[in-house]
Write an enzyme that holds these catalytic residues in place. Structure first.
Site, PDB file in Angstrom:
ATOM      1  N   CYS A 313       8.698   3.207  -5.540  1.00  8.75           N
ATOM      2  CA  CYS A 313       8.992   3.987  -4.326  1.00  8.75           C
ATOM      3  C   CYS A 313       7.699   4.051  -3.521  1.00  8.75           C
ATOM      4  O   CYS A 313       6.933   5.012  -3.652  1.00  8.75           O
ATOM      5  CB  CYS A 313       9.505   5.374  -4.674  1.00  8.75           C
ATOM      6  SG  CYS A 313      10.946   5.378  -5.769  1.00  8.75           S
ATOM      7  N   SER A 314       7.440   3.045  -2.695  1.00 10.11           N
ATOM      8  CA  SER A 314       6.089   2.820  -2.177  1.00 10.11           C
ATOM      9  C   SER A 314       5.856   3.308  -0.757  1.00 10.11           C
ATOM     10  O   SER A 314       4.704   3.364  -0.327  1.00 10.11           O
ATOM     11  CB  SER A 314       5.761   1.323  -2.227  1.00 10.11           C
ATOM     12  OG  SER A 314       6.679   0.594  -1.442  1.00 10.11           O
ATOM     13  N   PRO A 316       4.901   5.324   2.499  1.00  4.51           N
ATOM     14  CA  PRO A 316       4.605   4.375   3.580  1.00  4.51           C
ATOM     15  C   PRO A 316       3.545   3.328   3.245  1.00  4.51           C
ATOM     16  O   PRO A 316       3.070   2.651   4.154  1.00  4.51           O
ATOM     17  CB  PRO A 316       4.101   5.296   4.688  1.00  4.51           C
ATOM     18  CG  PRO A 316       3.418   6.397   3.964  1.00  4.51           C
ATOM     19  CD  PRO A 316       4.177   6.603   2.681  1.00  4.51           C
ATOM     20  N   GLY A 317       3.137   3.202   1.998  1.00  2.61           N
ATOM     21  CA  GLY A 317       2.231   2.141   1.603  1.00  2.61           C
ATOM     22  C   GLY A 317       0.821   2.572   1.263  1.00  2.61           C
ATOM     23  O   GLY A 317      -0.032   1.711   1.021  1.00  2.61           O
ATOM     24  N   GLY A 318       0.540   3.860   1.224  1.00  3.62           N
ATOM     25  CA  GLY A 318      -0.810   4.307   0.886  1.00  3.62           C
ATOM     26  C   GLY A 318      -1.191   3.974  -0.544  1.00  3.62           C
ATOM     27  O   GLY A 318      -2.272   3.432  -0.814  1.00  3.62           O
ATOM     28  N   LYS A 319      -0.319   4.303  -1.484  1.00  5.42           N
ATOM     29  CA  LYS A 319      -0.596   3.995  -2.891  1.00  5.42           C
ATOM     30  C   LYS A 319      -0.568   2.488  -3.132  1.00  5.42           C
ATOM     31  O   LYS A 319      -1.348   1.970  -3.943  1.00  5.42           O
ATOM     32  CB  LYS A 319       0.420   4.700  -3.796  1.00  5.42           C
ATOM     33  CG  LYS A 319       0.440   6.211  -3.669  1.00  5.42           C
ATOM     34  CD  LYS A 319       1.464   6.812  -4.605  1.00  5.42           C
ATOM     35  CE  LYS A 319       1.593   8.309  -4.391  1.00  5.42           C
ATOM     36  NZ  LYS A 319       2.158   8.631  -3.058  1.00  5.42           N
ATOM     37  N   ASP A 337      11.122  -0.049  -1.651  1.00  5.61           N
ATOM     38  CA  ASP A 337      11.636   1.228  -1.169  1.00  5.61           C
ATOM     39  C   ASP A 337      13.098   1.035  -0.795  1.00  5.61           C
ATOM     40  O   ASP A 337      13.480  -0.002  -0.231  1.00  5.61           O
ATOM     41  CB  ASP A 337      10.851   1.738   0.038  1.00  5.61           C
ATOM     42  CG  ASP A 337      11.057   3.227   0.239  1.00  5.61           C
ATOM     43  OD1 ASP A 337      10.268   4.019  -0.323  1.00  5.61           O
ATOM     44  OD2 ASP A 337      12.012   3.607   0.949  1.00  5.61           O
ATOM     45  N   ASP A 382       6.513   6.981  -8.090  1.00  3.60           N
ATOM     46  CA  ASP A 382       6.336   8.244  -7.367  1.00  3.60           C
ATOM     47  C   ASP A 382       7.718   8.667  -6.892  1.00  3.60           C
ATOM     48  O   ASP A 382       8.146   8.349  -5.789  1.00  3.60           O
ATOM     49  CB  ASP A 382       5.372   8.055  -6.199  1.00  3.60           C
ATOM     50  CG  ASP A 382       5.037   9.360  -5.517  1.00  3.60           C
ATOM     51  OD1 ASP A 382       5.186  10.421  -6.160  1.00  3.60           O
ATOM     52  OD2 ASP A 382       4.636   9.338  -4.342  1.00  3.60           O
ATOM     53  N   CYS A 439       5.637  15.114  -6.131  1.00 11.08           N
ATOM     54  CA  CYS A 439       4.952  16.139  -5.340  1.00 11.08           C
ATOM     55  C   CYS A 439       5.704  17.464  -5.462  1.00 11.08           C
ATOM     56  O   CYS A 439       5.892  18.179  -4.480  1.00 11.08           O
ATOM     57  CB  CYS A 439       4.825  15.708  -3.886  1.00 11.08           C
ATOM     58  SG  CYS A 439       6.389  15.261  -3.107  1.00 11.08           S
TER      59      CYS A 439
END
Length: 664
Positions: A313-314, A316-319, A337, A382, A439
């Site tokens: 579950c990526s 918006p691409g930060g991780k 995603d 995530d 989160c």
């Protein structure tokens, strides 16, 4: 003499005015002072008399200015005036500190600090006594009164004070409680007031009160949820070092500092003269606006160059970009995603940051276990959650999340984590790791999901490698989790000044799937059940043998005659029936033993009994006093259902007709 009488009243004041002249006379050489005239002697005597009168009439402060000592030869050496050598000597060795002007500046400051300290202590004592008096007079309102108060616009100051009072009572419940009120009453009132003060629904507030039993910590958590976290960025190590990036941003007018000791790429932005997301460095891909909490799962995953990694579950691409930076743009990285519109954000960020080892997918997370089973070395999940750790970003969470929503998230997370572990390769030389993060701060979305995975698959928890964080729960109210869940990490906004977060690292042990209950638990249950069955069987056999012996000895008396026991009669009837009905029981021979054989015997025995009943019956069934014709007994086909399906319905009907003809 007349002149002396006129000056008699103002002698003390005259002595004070003539002080400099007397001082000069004291300091004269001895040769000059030896010559003393009779007039001066008379004047000294008069001054002594006037000083005595002034001492009786004037205040003590004026008397201390003039001291006369009798029995001196010259009459002047006994005088001691302010500023003389005798007075200096007396001040140096005297305990009298009434003259504050002689203190040093540091002594004056010390005295002022002492007075201020005493004043603060006195004020604190007064406040304490006032609080005690207020606590003694605190009366707990009923829930109905609070609900009526909430119908109108509540006074937040009164509500806030009542919250503080209730928390103080619960902190020392034994001494401060109202004897007519229980703890549940206080907790219910506190819950209503907190919902009114901070705007939460009853469900979420109850969950937070369970997480933080301490009232002071609960208030800190609720206050932190209303305050935004510091703006943080992550330096893109594929293009620039953090030190060089910080220098460039400072030259742009941004005030930045290293975010924390545990990260080498994080920077915190205190203030900025330019938009953080519109600088030339941002557009060039030198940094990514990213919270510190999102750095933690990637650090726990620790991807290596050349690995096969999946970010399930990526968006918006930060991780994803952080993983690519740690892999140094080598290996293969899948960024997935389920939302197609969010995949566009992933593609844009990856292009800007210079990531070129990534494949962007638009699939459901549950499908990867079917598409690529055992196909990845490391997986980051995530999972979608309720967002109770980032309430400051979305205030609607306070009222929109309820038990049904959390249950739906819990079910989805269990499906995703099972699929993620099935996609891992346990035989990978340096992999086989799954990092699960959310989160959220709720136990249902964190420890409960990981514990579910431990019961369903061959896996174990390993240390996350993170130096900060609170250990996960192993016991929480009605939940009892695996002891290894203490290796997971929890993060709270009021403790770590980052968003609420949860991180768990799992190692896959085998690619084989476990049964629903778990192989290990099932084996233990089997062994325990087996031993228990043996024990029960032995006890049953012992009780039956004892009953048989008693029946053999005693038997049963009916109408004064002693008859054999019931079990013996049954055995005898069975033996007689076996001898007489050899033809009926012939098909039961040579069937074998086991459950299926026993079932066949029972069915054949029932059929034989029905045939015997048909032969003896006259064909009528008496219901009341009316005889009704009895339908002939129809027997089901002996052909199994599968065989009947093969041969067809007609063959089954023909066989039934033949059997009925034989019976007639």
């Amino acid at each position: 003499m007349a002149i002396v009488k006129k000056k008699k009243v103002s002698a003390a004041s005259k002595a004070a005015t003539e002080k400099p002249e007397v001082k000069k006379a004291v300091k004269r050489p001895v040769a000059e002072t030896e010559a003393v005239t009779p007039k001066k002697k008379k004047l000294v005597k008069k001054v002594k008399k006037s000083a005595k009168k002034a001492h009786e009439e004037e205040p003590i402060e004026q008397v201390e200015k003039l001291q006369l000592i009798d029995d001196d030869e010259d009459g002047l050496e006994g005088l001691s005036f302010p500023g003389s050598d005798d007075e200096d000597l007396r001040d140096d060795y005297s305990d009298d500190d009434s003259d504050a002007g002689d203190h040093l500046p540091i002594e004056k400051k010390s005295a002022a600090l002492d007075k201020q300290k005493e004043k603060i202590i006195a004020e604190g004592e007064e406040e304490l006594q006032l609080n005690i008096a207020n606590q003694a007079t605190f009366e707990l309102p009923t829930v109905e009164e609070i609900e009526n108060e909430m119908k109108s616009v509540p006074n937040l100051e009164i509500v806030k004070q009542r919250i503080a009072d209730v928390i103080q009572v619960l902190g020392d419940f034994k001494n401060r409680r109202d004897p007519q009120k229980s703890r549940e009453n206080y907790v219910e009132v506190l819950k209503k007031d907190l919902c009114s003060q901070y705007g939460y629904n009853d469900y979420l507030m109850g969950k937070f009160m369970d997480l933080f039993p301490n009232g002071a910590e609960l208030l800190e958590f609720l206050e932190a949820n209303d305050n935004p976290r510091p703006v943080t960025i992550r330096a893109n190590s594929l293009k620039v070092k953090r030190r060089d990036l910080a220098k460039n941003l400072i030259n742009r007018g941004m005030n930045v500092d290293p975010a924390a000791d545990w990260t080498k790429v994080g920077l915190v932005v205190y203030d900025s003269q330019v938009p953080v997301g519109a600088t030339p460095e941002y557009l060039a891909g030198h940094y990514m606006i990213q919270g510190l909490n999102s750095l933690l799962p990637v650090m726990a995953l620790a991807p290596q160059p050349g690995d096969r990694v999946l970010d399930m579950c990526s968006a918006p691409g930060g991780k994803t970009s952080h993983i690519a930076a740690l892999m140094k743009n080598s290996g293969v990285l899948f960024a997935n995603d389920a939302n197609f519109t969010r995949c566009r954000a992933i593609i844009g960020n990856l292009h800007r940051l210079g990531v070129n080892n990534t494949v962007v997918c638009n699939l459901g997370g549950e499908e990867f276990s079917k598409i690529r089973p055992n196909g990845f070395d490391r997986i980051l999940l995530d999972a979608p959650c309720s967002g109770t750790g980032v309430i400051w970003k979305d205030q609607s969470v306070k009222t929109s999340k309820d038990s049904q929503d959390v249950q739906r998230r819990h079910t989805m997370q269990r499906q995703l984590i099972l699929s993620a572990l099935d996609s891992l390769d346990a035989n990978s030389p340096n992999g086989g790791y799954l990092v699960y993060s959310t989160c959220s701060v709720l136990v249902e979305e964190n420890e409960a999901v990981v514990n579910f995975l431990l019961e369903r698959r061959h896996c174990e928890l390993v240390p996350t490698g993170l130096s900060i964080g609170v250990d996960g729960y192993t016991r929480f109210r009605d939940y009892r989790f695996h002891p290894s869940l203490s290796m997971t990490k929890r993060y709270y906004p009021h403790v770590h000044n980052i968003d609420g977060f949860y991180v768990a690292k799992i190692k896959k042990l085998s690619n084989a799937k476990m049964s629903k209950q778990g192989v290990m638990e099932k084996e233990k249950e089997k062994a325990a059940q087996k031993s228990q069955n043996k024990k029960n069987k032995a006890e049953a056999e012992a009780s039956e043998s004892s009953d048989d012996e008693e029946e053999k000895k005693n038997g049963v008396e009916v109408n004064g005659q002693k008859k054999p026991a019931k079990k013996q009669q049954q055995k005898k009837q069975k033996a007689d029936g076996d001898d007489s009905d050899d033809d009926n029981n012939a098909p039961m021979k040579n069937i074998g033993s086991g459950a299926r054989a026993n079932k066949k015997r029972r069915n054949q025995k029932k059929a034989a009994e029905k045939q015997a009943a048909v032969k003896e019956d006259d064909g009528f069934n008496t219901v009341g006093n009316v005889k009704r014709a009895k339908k002939p007994t129809q027997f089901k086909s002996k052909v199994p259902k599968r065989a009947a399906a093969r041969t067809g319905a007609k063959s089954v009907k023909n066989r039934r007709k033949k059997m009925l003809a034989k019976q007639q």
